[in-house]
Write a protein that holds these residues in place. Structure first.
Motif, short mmCIF file in Angstrom:
data_model
loop_
_atom_site.label_atom_id
_atom_site.label_comp_id
_atom_site.label_asym_id
_atom_site.label_seq_id
_atom_site.Cartn_x
_atom_site.Cartn_y
_atom_site.Cartn_z
N ILE A 99 -125.95 3.49 -9.24
CA ILE A 99 -126.17 4.28 -8.03
C ILE A 99 -124.81 4.56 -7.42
N VAL A 100 -124.44 5.82 -7.42
CA VAL A 100 -123.16 6.23 -6.86
C VAL A 100 -123.45 7.20 -5.71
N THR A 101 -122.85 6.91 -4.56
CA THR A 101 -123.14 7.69 -3.36
C THR A 101 -121.91 8.49 -2.91
N VAL A 102 -122.19 9.44 -2.03
CA VAL A 102 -121.10 10.20 -1.43
C VAL A 102 -120.20 9.25 -0.64
N ALA A 103 -120.78 8.25 -0.02
CA ALA A 103 -119.99 7.26 0.71
C ALA A 103 -119.05 6.51 -0.22
N ASP A 104 -119.48 6.25 -1.46
CA ASP A 104 -118.60 5.61 -2.44
C ASP A 104 -117.38 6.48 -2.72
N VAL A 105 -117.61 7.77 -2.87
CA VAL A 105 -116.51 8.71 -3.14
C VAL A 105 -115.56 8.76 -1.94
N THR A 106 -116.13 8.80 -0.75
CA THR A 106 -115.31 8.81 0.47
C THR A 106 -114.45 7.55 0.56
N VAL A 154 -113.40 5.65 -1.94
CA VAL A 154 -112.34 5.72 -2.96
C VAL A 154 -111.22 6.65 -2.48
N ALA A 155 -111.60 7.79 -1.90
CA ALA A 155 -110.59 8.73 -1.41
C ALA A 155 -109.72 8.10 -0.33
N ARG A 156 -110.33 7.32 0.54
CA ARG A 156 -109.56 6.67 1.61
C ARG A 156 -108.70 5.53 1.08
N HIS A 157 -109.31 4.63 0.32
CA HIS A 157 -108.59 3.42 -0.10
C HIS A 157 -107.62 3.65 -1.25
N HIS A 158 -108.01 4.47 -2.21
CA HIS A 158 -107.16 4.65 -3.38
C HIS A 158 -106.13 5.78 -3.19
#
Length: 64
Positions: free
Chosen positions: A17-24, A26-30
Motif C-alpha cells: 500500500i503506497v499513498t500520496v502521503a508516502d510520496v510527499t 519521501v520528497a521532503r525527507h530525501h
C-alpha cells in the motif's frame, strides 16, 4: 522510493500500500522539499505506479 518502501513493508502475499502521503514524505525527507502539492505527488505516484506495473502487487490512493 515510496513504492519500493511499501513493497518492503508489505507482508508476504499481501499487496503493498503506497499513498500520496508516502510520496510527499519521501520528497521532503530525501529530496529536501519543504512543501509538495498533493496533486503533484499524486501525479508522480500514478506515473511510477503505471510504469512499474504496480497493479499486480500494489494499492494506492493516487487515483482519487
Amino acid at each position: 522510493m515510496a513504492i519500493a518502501g511499501a513493497r518492503r513493508r508489505a507482508a508476504h502475499d499481501e499487496p503493498a500500500i503506497v499513498t500520496v502521503a508516502d510520496v510527499t514524505r519521501v520528497a521532503r525527507h530525501h529530496y529536501g522539499y519543504l512543501f509538495v502539492e498533493r496533486e503533484e505527488a499524486a501525479a508522480a505516484l500514478r506515473q511510477r505506479y503505471e510504469a512499474s506495473d504496480c497493479r499486480v502487487d500494489c494499492m494506492t490512493d493516487a487515483f482519487k
